[in-house]
Design an enzyme around this catalytic site. Structure first.
Site, short mmCIF file in Angstrom:
data_model
loop_
_atom_site.label_atom_id
_atom_site.label_comp_id
_atom_site.label_asym_id
_atom_site.label_seq_id
_atom_site.Cartn_x
_atom_site.Cartn_y
_atom_site.Cartn_z
CG HIS A 145 -7.77 -0.53 -0.51
ND1 HIS A 145 -9.05 -0.26 -0.14
CD2 HIS A 145 -7.33 -0.48 0.25
CE1 HIS A 145 -9.13 -0.48 0.65
NE2 HIS A 145 -8.07 0.33 1.11
CG ASP A 196 -9.21 1.44 4.47
OD1 ASP A 196 -7.56 0.77 5.42
OD2 ASP A 196 -9.66 1.10 3.46
CG HIS A 229 -5.31 3.36 1.97
ND1 HIS A 229 -6.20 4.57 2.83
CD2 HIS A 229 -5.20 2.44 1.73
CE1 HIS A 229 -7.25 3.46 2.67
NE2 HIS A 229 -6.83 2.29 2.50
CD GLU A 255 -3.07 -0.50 2.22
OE1 GLU A 255 -3.13 0.30 2.96
OE2 GLU A 255 -3.54 -1.48 2.30
#
Length: 148
Positions: A87, A98, A85, A24
Site C-alpha cells: 500500500h 482488497d 501486496h 503497488e
C-alpha cells in the site's frame, strides 16, 4: 491461525514494495499449511502488477504468470499459502477494494506499507485471513524469525 516467515523473506517483500513505489507490488507466499491451521512461508514469488489502469492503488496478477508460479511451487514441493501486496502511502491494512477482490478464504493476505518510497517505520507489515463468508478480513499474527 498465524503466518510464520523468516525476517529475510519479509525484507524481500518490503524491498519489492520499495522498488515498485509509487505503484503497488504484488506476489505470492509459498510454503506449507501447518497442522494447527497456520501457514509457514518458505519462499516469496514476485509477480508483475498487471493492472495498467490504476497501479498506484490496485494490483492484478497476470493469469499465465500465476499458473506458471503455481507449477514452479509444486515442482519445489511448496504450495501457495498466501498473497502479498503493498500500500503506497497508506497503512498496512485491507482496503474495501482488497475485500471486494479477495477470493480465497484460508490463505494469508500480507500487506506492507511503503511511505515516500521506504518501508513505513510503524505498522510496516500486517497479515490477514479472509473470513469464510468473505465478509471481512480477520487479523492474523505475523511471526517473523531470524534464520539460523
Amino acid at each position: 491461525m498465524s503466518l510464520e516467515m523468516d525476517a529475510r523473506l519479509l525484507r524481500e517483500v518490503l524491498q519489492h514494495g520499495e522498488q515498485t513505489y509509487p505503484h503497488e507490488c504484488c506476489g505470492l507466499l509459498l510454503g506449507s499449511m501447518l497442522a494447527e491451521g497456520g501457514r509457514r512461508v518458505a519462499a516469496v514469488r514476485r509477480m508483475r502488477n498487471a493492472n495498467t489502469a490504476s497501479p498506484r492503488n490496485r494490483f492484478d496478477f497476470d493469469p499465465r504468470e500465476h499458473l506458471a508460479a503455481q507449477r514452479e511451487a509444486r515442482e519445489q514441493g511448496l504450495e501457495i499459502v498466501g498473497f502479498y501486496h503493498s500500500h503506497p502511502d497508506h497503512p498496512a491494512r485491507p482496503s474495501q477494494t482488497d475485500l471486494e477482490h479477495a477470493a480465497w478464504p484460508g490463505y494469508s493476505y500480507l500487506i506492507v506499507s511503503i511511505v515516500a518510497g521506504a518501508a513505513a517505520a510503524s505498522g510496516t507489515a500486517n497479515s490477514f485471513e479472509l473470513a469464510e463468508d468473505r465478509s471481512r478480513f480477520l487479523p492474523e499474527p505475523l511471526e517473523t524469525s531470524t534464520p539460523n
